[in-house]
Design an enzyme around this catalytic site. Sequence first.
Site, PDB file in Angstrom:
ATOM      1  N   LYS A 127      -7.897  -0.332  10.527  1.00  0.00           N
ATOM      2  CA  LYS A 127      -6.769   0.610  10.617  1.00  0.00           C
ATOM      3  C   LYS A 127      -6.726   1.365   9.295  1.00  0.00           C
ATOM      4  CE  LYS A 127      -2.905   1.508   9.717  1.00  0.00           C
ATOM      5  NZ  LYS A 127      -2.531   2.761   9.000  1.00  0.00           N
ATOM      6  N   GLU A 158      -4.747  -7.388  -1.585  1.00  0.00           N
ATOM      7  CA  GLU A 158      -5.081  -6.738  -2.853  1.00  0.00           C
ATOM      8  C   GLU A 158      -4.005  -5.679  -3.071  1.00  0.00           C
ATOM      9  OE1 GLU A 158      -5.686  -4.487  -5.264  1.00  0.00           O
ATOM     10  OE2 GLU A 158      -7.527  -3.630  -4.411  1.00  0.00           O
ATOM     11  N   GLU A 179       4.189  -0.561 -11.265  1.00  0.00           N
ATOM     12  CA  GLU A 179       3.013   0.235 -10.911  1.00  0.00           C
ATOM     13  C   GLU A 179       3.481   1.651 -10.558  1.00  0.00           C
ATOM     14  OE1 GLU A 179       0.815  -0.502  -7.181  1.00  0.00           O
ATOM     15  OE2 GLU A 179      -0.982  -0.544  -8.433  1.00  0.00           O
TER      16      GLU A 179
END
Length: 487
Positions: free
Chosen positions: A184, A259, A389
């Site tokens: 996907k 991840e 982040e």
Amino acid sequence: MPDTIRPDPLWFDASLCLIGSDWRPAASGETMDLLNPSDGSLLARIAAGDAEDIDRAVMAAQQARDGDWGRMTATERGRILTRIGQAVEARAEDLALLEALDVGKPLTQARADVTALARYMEFYGGAADKITGETLPYLDGYTVYTLREPHGVAGHIVPWNYPMQIIGRSVGAALAMGNACVLKPAEEACLTALAFAHLCRDAGLPAGALNVVPGRGAQAGAALAGHGGVQHVSFTGSVATGALVQQAAGRNVVPVTLELGGKSPQVVFNDADLDAALPFLVNAGIQNAGQTCSASSRILVQNSLYDAVLARMSAAYEALSVGPALDDRRVGPLISARQKTIVEGFLDRASDLAVAARGHLVDAPETGAYVLPTLLRDVPPEHPLARDEIFGPVQVLIPFTDEAEAIRIANGTDYGLVASVWTENGARQMRMAKALRAGQVFVNNYGAGGGVELPFGGVGKSGHGREKGFEALYGFSQLKTVAARHG
Ligand code: NAD
């Protein structure tokens, strides 16, 4: 425009999903607009797959696993992967163009991603028949050995920042072990996923071994993560979505590789070779406009070298040109207007911080998703821009006094993906490599050029499980122990 670029970069119908041997529209008939982040124009209409398409794709994968693909020898699987790698190389310029248009990546960086994809196929093609079990000493009258077996159907949920590289490392390893895959891709960038699937079929990959269903995360992504016919899920993306994927897979008691990015530091000591370090310090922050899971967004510098690093990084930033992907400047646009808003929101929260330097726009259309690369100086380690982040071209410079403080700051975020240390002192190199909390530590370099062979993954909120290298093959398989009593 270089003359290698053809007027129409799409050599396939981008509005279709690959399910088994068929290229077909989404069951609902719905499509989504794929925009070019360099200027906001429409690139293509892609299928908006949903749970029904995922269900069909999982069934096609199960048939492949129980059929030709599942029965194939490891050597033959390896040969097919090797051929796919060669096909990727043969279409390198076409793939680079698609990735540049779709992701907004400068062409040079898109070309490097094609090379990486081909290299993953070469590596996993060669590795497919090198995975062995063990014989184990046990009781008298027994022979015991282990077998490495594929999970079965592997689901791959891929983000938009490095489609080719992430497909290479996850789909490549899963196929090498004999899994059948349902991929996907991200709704923002999926052209190279579709192109790759065409190349796989042309190279002889049996029907159903790889199925590709573009679609929205909340529909196609969630359906794949929680599908009862999937035996392994690998996900790269945000922490919040990763947690949802893990929950969904957890309901089926299915292993997950996550991840989830990071806030990776480079730690520069007074004795560092600054000439060698400088390109790594800057490039690791601005590559792919900072939209890199392993981006180095924090530069920690020891006091005596701080002013020199500040001056040289500032000069490097002022020289950074930002423009459309096909102009191949150092920095391209962000993936979308949405991502630009996220990054600008971070910069708004940096009004109390000092800007050391910024890059400059060159021929960048106003309709593109451009953010100027920004270097911030003297950033307190507890500031949100030093902890969260950002996923944009923003780096923070943080001074430190000694090794203990450097370790405290470097390990002081929720993440732990990559870290590096710059010092000529060998003992300090060894101490820091042990002390830094990260899945990969680099000494006097950063990123090791991608390192297809090198296990990669995080600790803490950077995720768990390892991709790349042989380690990924262990992750995409399970161990069976056979104990034979023969007297
Ligand atoms: P995301 O994590 O939501 O999307 C990544 C992939 O997950 C896409 O394919 C998406 O369709 C899919 N997805 C979304 N919701 C899902 C769900 N409920 N179930 C299953 N799959 C789902 O990331 P994003 O919204 O594109 O970006 C937001 C932030 O995520 C970025 O600002 C960045 O910080 C981070 N990010 C990290 C990486 C990385 O490489 N680690 C990549 C992309 C984004």
